[in-house]
Design a protein around this motif. Structure first.
Motif, PDB file in Angstrom:
ATOM      1  N   ASP A 107       0.875  -1.170   0.000  1.00 57.51           N
ATOM      2  CA  ASP A 107       0.000   0.000   0.000  1.00 57.51           C
ATOM      3  C   ASP A 107       0.909   1.214   0.000  1.00 57.51           C
ATOM      4  O   ASP A 107       1.803   1.326   0.855  1.00 57.51           O
ATOM      5  CB  ASP A 107      -0.875   0.024   1.250  1.00 57.51           C
ATOM      6  N   PRO A 116      -3.792   1.244  -2.476  1.00 56.52           N
ATOM      7  CA  PRO A 116      -3.535  -0.199  -2.475  1.00 56.52           C
ATOM      8  C   PRO A 116      -3.179  -0.633  -3.903  1.00 56.52           C
ATOM      9  O   PRO A 116      -3.899  -0.315  -4.855  1.00 56.52           O
ATOM     10  CB  PRO A 116      -4.873  -0.799  -2.033  1.00 56.52           C
ATOM     11  N   THR A 118      -3.045  -2.948  -6.862  1.00 54.75           N
ATOM     12  CA  THR A 118      -3.922  -4.061  -7.219  1.00 54.75           C
ATOM     13  C   THR A 118      -3.259  -5.113  -8.105  1.00 54.75           C
ATOM     14  O   THR A 118      -3.841  -6.185  -8.302  1.00 54.75           O
ATOM     15  CB  THR A 118      -5.190  -3.542  -7.920  1.00 54.75           C
ATOM     16  N   ASP A 119      -2.066  -4.825  -8.662  1.00 53.49           N
ATOM     17  CA  ASP A 119      -1.389  -5.858  -9.446  1.00 53.49           C
ATOM     18  C   ASP A 119      -0.483  -6.725  -8.556  1.00 53.49           C
ATOM     19  O   ASP A 119       0.302  -7.531  -9.057  1.00 53.49           O
ATOM     20  CB  ASP A 119      -0.608  -5.260 -10.608  1.00 53.49           C
ATOM     21  N   LYS A 122      -3.266  -9.288  -2.293  1.00 50.52           N
ATOM     22  CA  LYS A 122      -4.114  -8.416  -1.482  1.00 50.52           C
ATOM     23  C   LYS A 122      -3.490  -8.123  -0.119  1.00 50.52           C
ATOM     24  O   LYS A 122      -2.929  -8.988   0.533  1.00 50.52           O
ATOM     25  CB  LYS A 122      -5.499  -9.050  -1.300  1.00 50.52           C
ATOM     26  N   PRO A 135      -7.687   2.111  -4.789  1.00 50.11           N
ATOM     27  CA  PRO A 135      -6.936   1.002  -5.377  1.00 50.11           C
ATOM     28  C   PRO A 135      -6.584   1.274  -6.844  1.00 50.11           C
ATOM     29  O   PRO A 135      -7.402   1.815  -7.604  1.00 50.11           O
ATOM     30  CB  PRO A 135      -7.906  -0.179  -5.269  1.00 50.11           C
ATOM     31  N   THR A 137      -3.368  -0.051 -10.125  1.00 52.76           N
ATOM     32  CA  THR A 137      -2.131  -0.751 -10.450  1.00 52.76           C
ATOM     33  C   THR A 137      -0.948   0.196 -10.250  1.00 52.76           C
ATOM     34  O   THR A 137      -1.114   1.426 -10.196  1.00 52.76           O
ATOM     35  CB  THR A 137      -2.122  -1.243 -11.905  1.00 52.76           C
TER      36      THR A 137
END
Length: 266
Positions: A107, A116, A118-119, A122, A135, A137
């Motif tokens: 993050d 955050p 996303t690629d 989680k 969120p 990439t």
């Protein structure tokens, strides 16, 4: 002469349920009344800890907070920046590549919100105070200055991440485990001690006027630099070994215990 008392929050000033006890609150308010500056030092943004600032009455025009583990020194009432440093998007590329190759989460925080990534796998990162999470990439990430990067996962996964860090990555970032489930990456020059140094200079003081309380890796710098660095009884062993000054646990009002005796508040 101690003129400024710097306080880590989690597992130091705060109880395990994330509260400032009435005993600690009263002691710190007495300290402020004696003219000693009380400064909260945290990895979080100021909005996420504002309720603590209000509880302690740290809302005078000359009150400041060290946020993002030293990346931002901010005035509590005007919200004007006293000192600021961070990481560019380009600085974050090696960390992103490492995390992607090894299935670790990230993050990325600027000084207002959380991105955050996303690629990557989680994250479990959470932050209060109405902070925005957006969120995206890593490629979509804006090209701007960032305060820090957080890897938040189960402690066992972060243990693996720490063990996997290359010497190059350790040189590129100041890496600190702020909580068992949170590993933080800052610029190499960012530390709570650096933010406190800027604040001390602002007041015309130096580290001989500083008392600091902490328990974890991200507190090491300020405990070492302070004239009186105080480790909590629940501190990590390496932190306990840094200083000759110790007090009770965060559950035992350790902060109040020490300041009451040192400043003779009663």
């Amino acid at each position: 002469m101690i003129k400024l008392v710097a306080l880590d929050l989690d597992n130091t000033l705060l109880t395990n349920d994330k509260k400032i006890s009435k005993v600690n609150e009263l002691a710190l308010k007495k300290l402020s009344a004696k003219g000693v500056k009380v400064v909260l030092c945290t990895g979080r943004p100021i909005n996420a800890i504002w309720h603590y600032i209000e509880q302690l009455g740290l809302t005078d025009p000359a009150d400041f907070t060290i946020t993002f583990n030293g990346a931002l020194v901010i005035n509590n009432t005007s919200r004007k920046t006293l000192a600021k440093q961070g990481l560019s998007k380009a600085d974050l590329v090696p960390l992103h590549e490492f995390s992607k190759a090894n299935d670790f989460p990230l993050d990325i925080l600027n000084f207002d919100q959380v991105y955050p990534i996303t690629d990557l796998v989680k994250s479990i990162y959470q932050l209060g105070g109405g902070i925005k999470f957006e969120p995206m990439t890593f490629d979509e990430l804006p090209d701007q200055l960032y305060a820090k990067v957080v890897a938040a996962q189960k402690p066992a996964i972060l243990d693996k991440m720490v063990a996997s860090l290359t010497p190059e990555l350790k040189k590129q970032y100041h890496v600190a485990r702020s909580q068992p489930h949170i590993l933080e990456f800052l610029s190499p020059t960012t530390d709570k001690s650096v933010g406190l140094h800027a604040l001390l200079q602002h007041f015309g003081w130096d580290e001989s006027n500083l008392m600091a309380f902490g328990d974890a890796e991200n507190d090491a710098g300020m405990l070492k630099s302070a004239e009186i660095g105080v480790a909590m009884a629940n501190a990590q062993p390496a932190i306990t070994a840094l200083t000759k000054y110790h007090t009770g646990t965060n559950e035992e009002d350790g902060v109040a215990e020490f300041v009451d005796k040192y400043f003779k508040l009663d």
